[in-house]
Design a protein around this motif. Structure first.
Motif, short mmCIF file in Angstrom:
data_model
loop_
_atom_site.label_atom_id
_atom_site.label_comp_id
_atom_site.label_asym_id
_atom_site.label_seq_id
_atom_site.Cartn_x
_atom_site.Cartn_y
_atom_site.Cartn_z
N PHE A 37 -24.67 -26.85 58.28
CA PHE A 37 -24.45 -26.05 59.47
C PHE A 37 -23.05 -25.47 59.37
N ARG A 38 -22.79 -24.41 60.11
CA ARG A 38 -21.46 -23.84 60.06
C ARG A 38 -21.08 -23.28 61.43
N GLN A 39 -19.78 -23.24 61.65
CA GLN A 39 -19.27 -22.67 62.90
C GLN A 39 -18.10 -21.76 62.57
N ALA A 40 -18.31 -20.49 62.84
CA ALA A 40 -17.27 -19.50 62.63
C ALA A 40 -16.40 -19.42 63.87
N PRO A 41 -15.18 -18.94 63.72
CA PRO A 41 -14.28 -18.83 64.88
C PRO A 41 -14.92 -18.03 66.01
N GLY A 42 -14.92 -18.61 67.20
CA GLY A 42 -15.45 -17.93 68.37
C GLY A 42 -16.95 -17.85 68.46
N LYS A 43 -17.64 -18.54 67.56
CA LYS A 43 -19.11 -18.48 67.56
C LYS A 43 -19.71 -19.87 67.70
N ILE A 93 -16.23 -23.26 59.37
CA ILE A 93 -16.20 -24.68 59.01
C ILE A 93 -17.64 -25.09 58.75
N TYR A 94 -17.88 -25.70 57.62
CA TYR A 94 -19.22 -26.11 57.22
C TYR A 94 -19.38 -27.62 57.41
N TYR A 95 -20.47 -27.98 58.05
CA TYR A 95 -20.77 -29.37 58.36
C TYR A 95 -22.13 -29.75 57.77
N CYS A 96 -22.31 -31.04 57.54
CA CYS A 96 -23.65 -31.52 57.22
C CYS A 96 -24.09 -32.49 58.31
N ASN A 97 -25.38 -32.62 58.43
CA ASN A 97 -25.95 -33.50 59.44
C ASN A 97 -27.41 -33.71 59.11
N SER A 98 -28.02 -34.63 59.80
CA SER A 98 -29.44 -34.87 59.61
C SER A 98 -30.22 -33.76 60.31
N VAL A 99 -31.52 -33.73 60.03
CA VAL A 99 -32.42 -32.81 60.71
C VAL A 99 -33.55 -33.64 61.32
N PRO A 100 -33.70 -33.69 62.65
CA PRO A 100 -32.86 -33.02 63.62
C PRO A 100 -31.44 -33.59 63.66
N ARG A 101 -30.54 -32.81 64.22
CA ARG A 101 -29.13 -33.21 64.20
C ARG A 101 -28.89 -34.43 65.07
N SER A 102 -27.90 -35.22 64.63
CA SER A 102 -27.47 -36.40 65.38
C SER A 102 -26.01 -36.22 65.76
N ALA A 103 -25.73 -36.43 67.05
CA ALA A 103 -24.35 -36.29 67.51
C ALA A 103 -23.42 -37.26 66.79
N GLN A 108 -15.74 -34.04 60.09
CA GLN A 108 -14.67 -33.06 60.26
C GLN A 108 -15.03 -31.71 59.67
N GLY A 109 -16.01 -31.68 58.80
CA GLY A 109 -16.39 -30.43 58.17
C GLY A 109 -15.43 -30.05 57.05
N THR A 110 -15.77 -28.97 56.38
CA THR A 110 -14.90 -28.44 55.33
C THR A 110 -14.75 -26.94 55.55
N GLN A 111 -13.52 -26.47 55.53
CA GLN A 111 -13.22 -25.08 55.84
C GLN A 111 -13.49 -24.19 54.64
#
Length: 116
Positions: A37-43, A93-103, A108-111
Motif C-alpha cells: 500500500f502507499r500514501q502520497a503526500p496529501g492523499k 511512503i510504501y507500506y505492507c500489510n495483510s489482506v484484508p488489512r490489519s490495524a 513505519q513504511g519506506t519512503q
C-alpha cells in the motif's frame, strides 16, 4: 505476534527502479494474503498490489503497464515489490500489510521519492 518491516526505499530518478522488501518477525507470512500500500503526500492510503499465500498476484493497480511486480519468498518470510520505470507520481511512503488489512500490522513504511 507478527510484525512487518518495510525496507528498500530511496531517492531515484524518473525511469529508475527500486525493489522494496517486507520482512516478517514474530510469526510466519506463509498462510497470509499480503500486499503493498502507499500514501502520497496529501492523499489517502491506497492499495498497490496484493499476492495470495501461494504466490499468485491478486491485484495490481499498475498491472496493465507491467511496471510493478509483486513476489514473495515464504522460506524467508519476505515479500517484495519490484518497481520499474518509476514516475514522480509514485512518490509516497510504501507500506505492507495483510489482506484484508490489519490495524496492528501497519509499520513505519519506506519512503520512495522519484525526482530528477
Amino acid at each position: 505476534q507478527l510484525q512487518l518491516v518495510e525496507s528498500g526505499g530511496g531517492l531515484v530518478r524518473p525511469g529508475g527502479s527500486l525493489r522494496l522488501a517486507c520482512g516478517a518477525s514474530g510469526s510466519t507470512l506463509d498462510y497470509l494474503d499480503i500486499g503493498w500500500f502507499r500514501q502520497a503526500p496529501g492523499k489517502e492510503r491506497e492499495g498497490v498490489s496484493c499476492i495470495d499465500s501461494r504466490g499468485s498476484t491478486m491485484v495490481s493497480v499498475d498491472s496493465g503497464n507491467g511496471r510493478f511486480t509483486i513476489s514473495r519468498d515464504n522460506a524467508k518470510d519476505t515479500m517484495y515489490l519490484r518497481m520499474n520505470n518509476l514516475k514522480p507520481e509514485d512518490t509516497a511512503i510504501y507500506y505492507c500489510n495483510s489482506v484484508p488489512r490489519s490495524a496492528a500490522l501497519w509499520g513505519q513504511g519506506t519512503q520512495v521519492t522519484v525526482s530528477s
